[in-house]
Structures are given as structure tokens and as C-alpha cells.
Scaffold this motif. Structure first.
Motif, mmCIF file in Angstrom:
data_model
loop_
_atom_site.group_PDB
_atom_site.id
_atom_site.type_symbol
_atom_site.label_atom_id
_atom_site.label_comp_id
_atom_site.label_asym_id
_atom_site.label_seq_id
_atom_site.Cartn_x
_atom_site.Cartn_y
_atom_site.Cartn_z
ATOM 1 N N ALA A 42 6.146 4.644 20.782
ATOM 2 C CA ALA A 42 5.403 5.728 20.132
ATOM 3 C C ALA A 42 4.925 5.340 18.734
ATOM 4 N N VAL A 43 5.522 4.300 18.155
ATOM 5 C CA VAL A 43 5.064 3.869 16.823
ATOM 6 C C VAL A 43 3.610 3.416 16.871
ATOM 7 N N HIS A 44 3.120 3.001 18.040
ATOM 8 C CA HIS A 44 1.718 2.594 18.162
ATOM 9 C C HIS A 44 0.761 3.749 17.880
ATOM 10 N N LEU A 45 1.225 4.981 18.018
ATOM 11 C CA LEU A 45 0.384 6.139 17.707
ATOM 12 C C LEU A 45 0.026 6.185 16.219
ATOM 13 N N ALA A 46 0.834 5.541 15.392
ATOM 14 C CA ALA A 46 0.597 5.532 13.948
ATOM 15 C C ALA A 46 -0.339 4.411 13.511
ATOM 16 N N SER A 47 -0.746 3.561 14.429
ATOM 17 C CA SER A 47 -1.630 2.455 14.095
ATOM 18 C C SER A 47 -3.075 2.944 13.994
ATOM 19 N N TRP A 63 -3.076 13.070 17.512
ATOM 20 C CA TRP A 63 -1.797 13.216 16.822
ATOM 21 C C TRP A 63 -2.008 13.253 15.305
ATOM 22 N N ARG A 64 -2.806 12.322 14.788
ATOM 23 C CA ARG A 64 -3.062 12.250 13.350
ATOM 24 C C ARG A 64 -3.673 13.563 12.840
ATOM 25 N N ILE A 67 -1.067 16.443 12.914
ATOM 26 C CA ILE A 67 -0.077 16.308 11.828
ATOM 27 C C ILE A 67 -0.695 16.703 10.493
ATOM 28 N N GLN A 68 -1.889 16.184 10.213
ATOM 29 C CA GLN A 68 -2.545 16.473 8.937
ATOM 30 C C GLN A 68 -2.916 17.943 8.808
ATOM 31 N N SER A 69 -3.494 18.503 9.837
ATOM 32 C CA SER A 69 -3.970 19.890 9.745
ATOM 33 C C SER A 69 -2.824 20.895 9.635
ATOM 34 N N GLY A 103 -0.749 4.468 7.705
ATOM 35 C CA GLY A 103 -0.746 5.147 6.419
ATOM 36 C C GLY A 103 -0.600 6.633 6.645
ATOM 37 N N MET A 104 -1.131 7.412 5.737
ATOM 38 C CA MET A 104 -1.014 8.857 5.854
ATOM 39 C C MET A 104 -1.589 9.320 7.186
ATOM 40 N N PRO A 105 -0.995 10.258 7.845
ATOM 41 C CA PRO A 105 0.112 11.115 7.423
ATOM 42 C C PRO A 105 1.487 10.588 7.823
ATOM 43 N N TRP A 106 1.544 9.350 8.265
ATOM 44 C CA TRP A 106 2.785 8.768 8.781
ATOM 45 C C TRP A 106 3.649 8.226 7.645
#
Length: 129
Positions: A42-47, A63-64, A67-69, A103-106
Motif C-alpha cells: 500500500a505504500v505505493h499509493l503514496a508514490s 486516495w491523495r 486525504i487532502q480534502s 510528499g504531502m499529504p503522506w
């Protein structure tokens, strides 16, 4: 009710979308999410370098945006991220790598963040294997 949600499935796994839809339903129902914890693939979702085919929905962007909204706390397991080449600016500098791809939002952090989230939440769920 407060939920802590761990996702272990990568972008190609249907569990990533199921977890997102569940998290959206949690907030739509008036509940809270204490933390989202991204572990294993699941860390690949943050790439920021994952590219989806044009005929597929971009689960990483979904996902990004979610999380941000919603101003959610999204923690990526640092050990799992490093093994899979997912680095923020600090880790890219630390390990002398030429580029960061997260980076953000992770936030890259340790497994202790998941333990803290479970203690604060009323319910803890995980998606994927």
C-alpha cells in the motif's frame, strides 16, 4: 465512532478501492478516521510516480485527493516504503538518492503510529493481505 484504517494492498489490488470507498462512507456517515496507515504494498499509493493507464481510474490520485480534502492523517510505514523505493525529501537526502517520489499529504513514520491509532480508535480495520 472513531475508525483506524490500515491498508496493506497496492494500487493494483481491488482492496485499495474497497478501503477508499469504506473510508469515504465512514466520513459520509458522520464518523471520524483517527489515522490511515499504509503498509506493505500500500505504500505505493503514496508514490507520485505511479502512472495508471488512461482507461483506468487513478487510485493513487483518488486516495491523495480524499486525504487532502478531508484533512486526514495518512501515515506510510517508513520501513515498507524504503524497501519499495517510496521516499520523501528527507529520506531521499538521508539515503543519498537523486529524487523523492512522495510528499504531502503522506507522512513517513513507524509502525508505532498504527499502535497509537488503534488505541485512540473505537474500531480498527485492515484491508488487503
Amino acid at each position: 465512532m472513531k475508525f483506524a484504517i490500515a491498508l496493506l494492498a497496492g494500487p493494483q489490488d481491488p482492496s485499495a478501492r474497497t478501503a477508499l470507498r469504506f473510508a469515504q462512507a465512514v466520513l459520509a456517515s458522520g464518523h471520524q478516521i483517527t489515522r490511515l496507515f499504509f503498509y506493505r504494498d500500500a505504500v505505493h499509493l503514496a508514490s507520485q510516480l505511479v502512472v495508471c493507464p488512461r482507461d483506468e481510474a487513478d487510485i493513487c490520485a483518488e486516495w491523495r485527493d480524499f486525504i487532502q480534502s478531508n484533512g486526514l492523517d495518512a501515515v506510510v510505514c517508513i520501513a515498507a516504503a524504503l524497501r519499495r523505493g517510496v521516499l520523501d525529501e528527507a529520506e531521499a537526502d538521508r539515503w543519498d538518492r537523486p529524487v523523492a517520489n512522495s510528499g504531502m499529504p503522506w507522512e513517513l513514520s513507524g509502525l508505532g503510529q498504527w499502535v497509537d491509532a488503534m488505541q485512540e480508535a473505537d474500531r480498527a480495520l485492515s484491508f488487503g493481505t
